[in-house]
Design an enzyme around this catalytic site. Structure first.
Site, PDB file in Angstrom:
ATOM      1  N   PHE A 106     -14.398  -3.626 121.588  1.00 16.21           N
ATOM      2  CA  PHE A 106     -13.162  -2.920 121.241  1.00 16.21           C
ATOM      3  C   PHE A 106     -12.406  -2.614 122.527  1.00 16.21           C
ATOM      4  O   PHE A 106     -12.953  -2.017 123.455  1.00 16.21           O
ATOM      5  CB  PHE A 106     -13.546  -1.648 120.492  1.00 16.21           C
ATOM      6  CG  PHE A 106     -12.402  -0.807 119.985  1.00 16.21           C
ATOM      7  CD1 PHE A 106     -11.087  -1.235 120.018  1.00 16.21           C
ATOM      8  CD2 PHE A 106     -12.652   0.452 119.452  1.00 16.21           C
ATOM      9  CE1 PHE A 106     -10.052  -0.454 119.546  1.00 16.21           C
ATOM     10  CE2 PHE A 106     -11.631   1.252 118.960  1.00 16.21           C
ATOM     11  CZ  PHE A 106     -10.326   0.797 119.017  1.00 16.21           C
ATOM     12  N   CYS A 107     -11.144  -3.041 122.608  1.00 18.91           N
ATOM     13  CA  CYS A 107     -10.264  -2.762 123.745  1.00 18.91           C
ATOM     14  C   CYS A 107     -10.909  -3.292 125.041  1.00 18.91           C
ATOM     15  O   CYS A 107     -11.305  -4.445 125.098  1.00 18.91           O
ATOM     16  CB  CYS A 107      -9.949  -1.274 123.805  1.00 18.91           C
ATOM     17  SG  CYS A 107      -8.657  -0.840 124.992  1.00 18.91           S
ATOM     18  N   VAL A 108     -11.047  -2.449 126.079  1.00 18.37           N
ATOM     19  CA  VAL A 108     -11.653  -2.934 127.321  1.00 18.37           C
ATOM     20  C   VAL A 108     -13.120  -3.290 127.108  1.00 18.37           C
ATOM     21  O   VAL A 108     -13.687  -4.114 127.839  1.00 18.37           O
ATOM     22  CB  VAL A 108     -11.480  -1.900 128.451  1.00 18.37           C
ATOM     23  CG1 VAL A 108     -12.258  -0.636 128.168  1.00 18.37           C
ATOM     24  CG2 VAL A 108     -11.917  -2.476 129.794  1.00 18.37           C
ATOM     25  N   GLY A 165     -14.032  -5.084 124.695  1.00 14.73           N
ATOM     26  CA  GLY A 165     -13.919  -6.502 124.374  1.00 14.73           C
ATOM     27  C   GLY A 165     -13.719  -7.361 125.607  1.00 14.73           C
ATOM     28  O   GLY A 165     -14.242  -8.476 125.697  1.00 14.73           O
TER      29      GLY A 165
END
Length: 573
Positions: free
Chosen positions: A306-308, A310
């Site tokens: 998720f987000c960073v 990822g």
């Protein structure tokens, strides 16, 4: 703080002083406009077109005179202006002539400033133009008469009705927020991690200096053979994915028969300031994948970032593929950037000067305070995430409503300075991750094209942190069979959209297109949450069914403590 008991006028003066002094310095980092920068960009834009500048100012002057006349001389037959549509000025107190004039004058000035900025922007390059747009909006938002004690009639009326008690409470709220360094967005007493947040049953089955790994208890008799490992953003606590039972993404996955492991990143102390991006890959992401394999005995796992988180996960998988390893059967990336060509409004902050400054600052280690990032992200939506709380908490002396998502939003995590400066330089500023072989991580050249397992990519249409078209660019980088889905709403609300609530919608399409907008034109809008769509996709990669584990961990990795663990409860600033 001056003693203002039994003196409402003095209390108002003290509140005004603190808002313009102490609060501006300690709560306004990243939120208040850079006036010098804005004037520099405006001057540069108008230098070549003084005539247009003069025309705008003359028109504004005429409109302002007309507004003054209509508000202050209604007996001349000219009707007063209608109530503003702006939600900040809807209360009846704003319809009194003087305050109506204040509201309309402010809105007129805001439109004038927007037109000036738009005209100047046309003469500027992209980055200076974006900075001008941002600082113009910051100035407009900050200068609303609703934000100040002496120009907010609602606050004045409430102070009179409570004999100054509302201002006394507001001063206490402001002093408390100055001490903690953040504007309170929710009732902090309503939530507690482990009591009514992050309460899905499980255990910590591994920990090191970077993270704890949680394994959640099953809710079904049988589970998919391949576990699901979640990598949340390291700049926030993991429990955005496990808020409360009715909006827990973790619980949704468990209910669908997945054995879920969750990385809980450590809130880094100063002594960890030298930790690197490679450390986060090796000791965080790759270690979590390996432990999940060891505990379950699965040859491969499914992985979600998720987000960073990822960005870290995709980088780690590129390293593993370069080593000839293939531990992940499927990849899910939620609002993640791999190509940083367009970083949206965050690009305003990140340029060569900023990055070089942070590199110098963290040359000897140290940590980036999570509070600083929280203020930066809030400033991107100051009119939603800062100023309404200034009015409610300080001018009116009220406690904000309890909201689990905003509680999480204020519970940030410190990052090692060395890791942060690497991330800024190589992704946001120089965008090297998208270029095969341009970066070496953990001793291996990184090529995202070798990350070739099936992947589910989710973006959010109104995301101001990871613009959805930027997230779509990942479809041109990864090497596997890809499913792209676009959720409604923003960076967090687009992701945390429980299936049971059947809210919003998402767009999906079986085929990709080289261009994001062309993909959307051919996509189908589906009502409800994307969670169900993702669960159906992930089922194809579950690896068959097996009996659910009777207990968390294994002989080599026994449970260390119950979920949610110690790391997520660490609130050091």
């Amino acid at each position: 703080m001056t003693d203002t008991r039994n003196d409402p006028a003095a209390a108002f003066a003290e509140l005004n002083r603190m808002l313009l002094g102490d609060a501006a310095g300690k709560l306004g980092t990243g939120a208040l406009p850079d006036f010098a920068e804005m004037m520099k960009q405006l001057s540069a834009g108008f230098a070549a077109d003084g005539g247009h500048w003069l025309e705008l100012n003359n028109r504004y002057y005429r409109e302002h005179l007309e507004l003054w006349h209509s508000c202050m001389n209604p007996q001349d037959g000219q009707p007063p202006p209608p109530p503003p549509a702006d939600r900040r000025f809807r209360a009846p107190e704003w319809q009194e002539p003087y305050y109506s004039y204040l509201a309309h004058s402010y809105l007129l000035s805001a439109r004038w400033l927007e037109e000036m900025a738009a005209a100047a922007r046309s003469k500027l390059d992209e980055h200076p133009g974006r900075k001008l747009d941002f600082y113009t909006r910051q100035m407009i938002d900050s200068m609303s008469p609703a934000n100040f004690p002496w120009t907010n009639p609602e606050a004045i009326k409430l102070a009179a009705a409570t004999e100054g008690e509302s201002i006394s409470r507001g001063l206490k709220n402001l002093a408390a927020d100055i001490d903690r360094g953040l504007v309170s967005m929710t009732d902090e007493t309503a939530f507690e991690v482990g009591r009514n947040l992050a309460i899905t049953p499980g255990a910590v089955v591994f920990e090191n200096d970077f993270m704890q790994l949680l394994q959640y208890a099953p809710l079904t008799a049988e589970v998919h053979a391949r576990p699901l490992v979640m990598i949340p953003p390291c700049i926030n606590k993991y429990y955005i994915l496990d808020l409360q039972p009715d909006n827990s993404f973790v619980r949704h996955a468990i209910t669908a028969g997945h054995t879920v492991f969750m990385v809980s990143w450590r809130n880094m102390p100063a002594e960890m300031g030298h930790a690197t991006w490679d450390d986060y890959l090796e000791q965080g992401v790759m270690r979590a994948l390996a432990v999940a394999q060891e505990i379950t005995g699965a040859e491969q796992v499914n992985a979600l970032g998720f987000c960073v988180g990822g960005t870290l996960l995709a980088s780690a998988l590129a390293v593993l593929r370069a080593r000839g390893e293939n531990p992940v059967a499927s990849l899910t990336l939620l609002t993640t950037m791999l190509d940083f060509s367009d970083t949206g409004e965050l690009s305003v902050f990140i340029d060569e000067t900023y990055v070089a400054t942070r590199e110098t600052e963290f040359a000897q280690g140290g940590v980036l305070r999570g509070r600083e990032l929280a203020l930066t992200f809030a400033s991107l939506r100051a009119n939603d995430l800062i100023w309404p709380y200034v009015v409610n908490n300080y001018l009116k002396g009220r406690t904000p409503e309890a909201f689990d998502l905003l509680y999480w939003n204020s519970d940030s995590t410190n990052l090692p300075g060395v890791m942060y400066r690497y991330y800024l330089r190589n992704t946001y500023l120089e965008n090297k991750l998208r270029i095969p072989g341009k970066l070496t991580m953990c001793g291996m050249p990184v090529d995202l094209g070798r990350v070739d397992m099936p992947a589910y990519l989710l973006a959010a249409r109104e995301d101001h942190i990871v613009p959805w078209r930027t997230a779509y660019a990942s479809t041109g980088l990864l090497g596997g069979q890809l499913q792209f889905v676009l959720a409604a709403s923003g960076h967090i609300a687009g992701v945390i959209n429980p299936a049971a609530r059947n809210k919003r919608n998402f767009w999906t399409r079986d085929t990709l297109d080289p261009q994001a907008d062309a993909w959307l034109e051919g996509a189908t809008s589906v009502p409800g949450s994307w969670w169900t769509h993702w669960i159906n996709w992930l089922e194809n990669h579950g690896g068959g069914q097996t009996t659910a584990p009777a207990a968390a961990g294994s002989a080599a990795h026994p449970p260390l403590e119950p979920a949610p663990g110690r790391y997520v409860k660490d609130k050091k600033a």
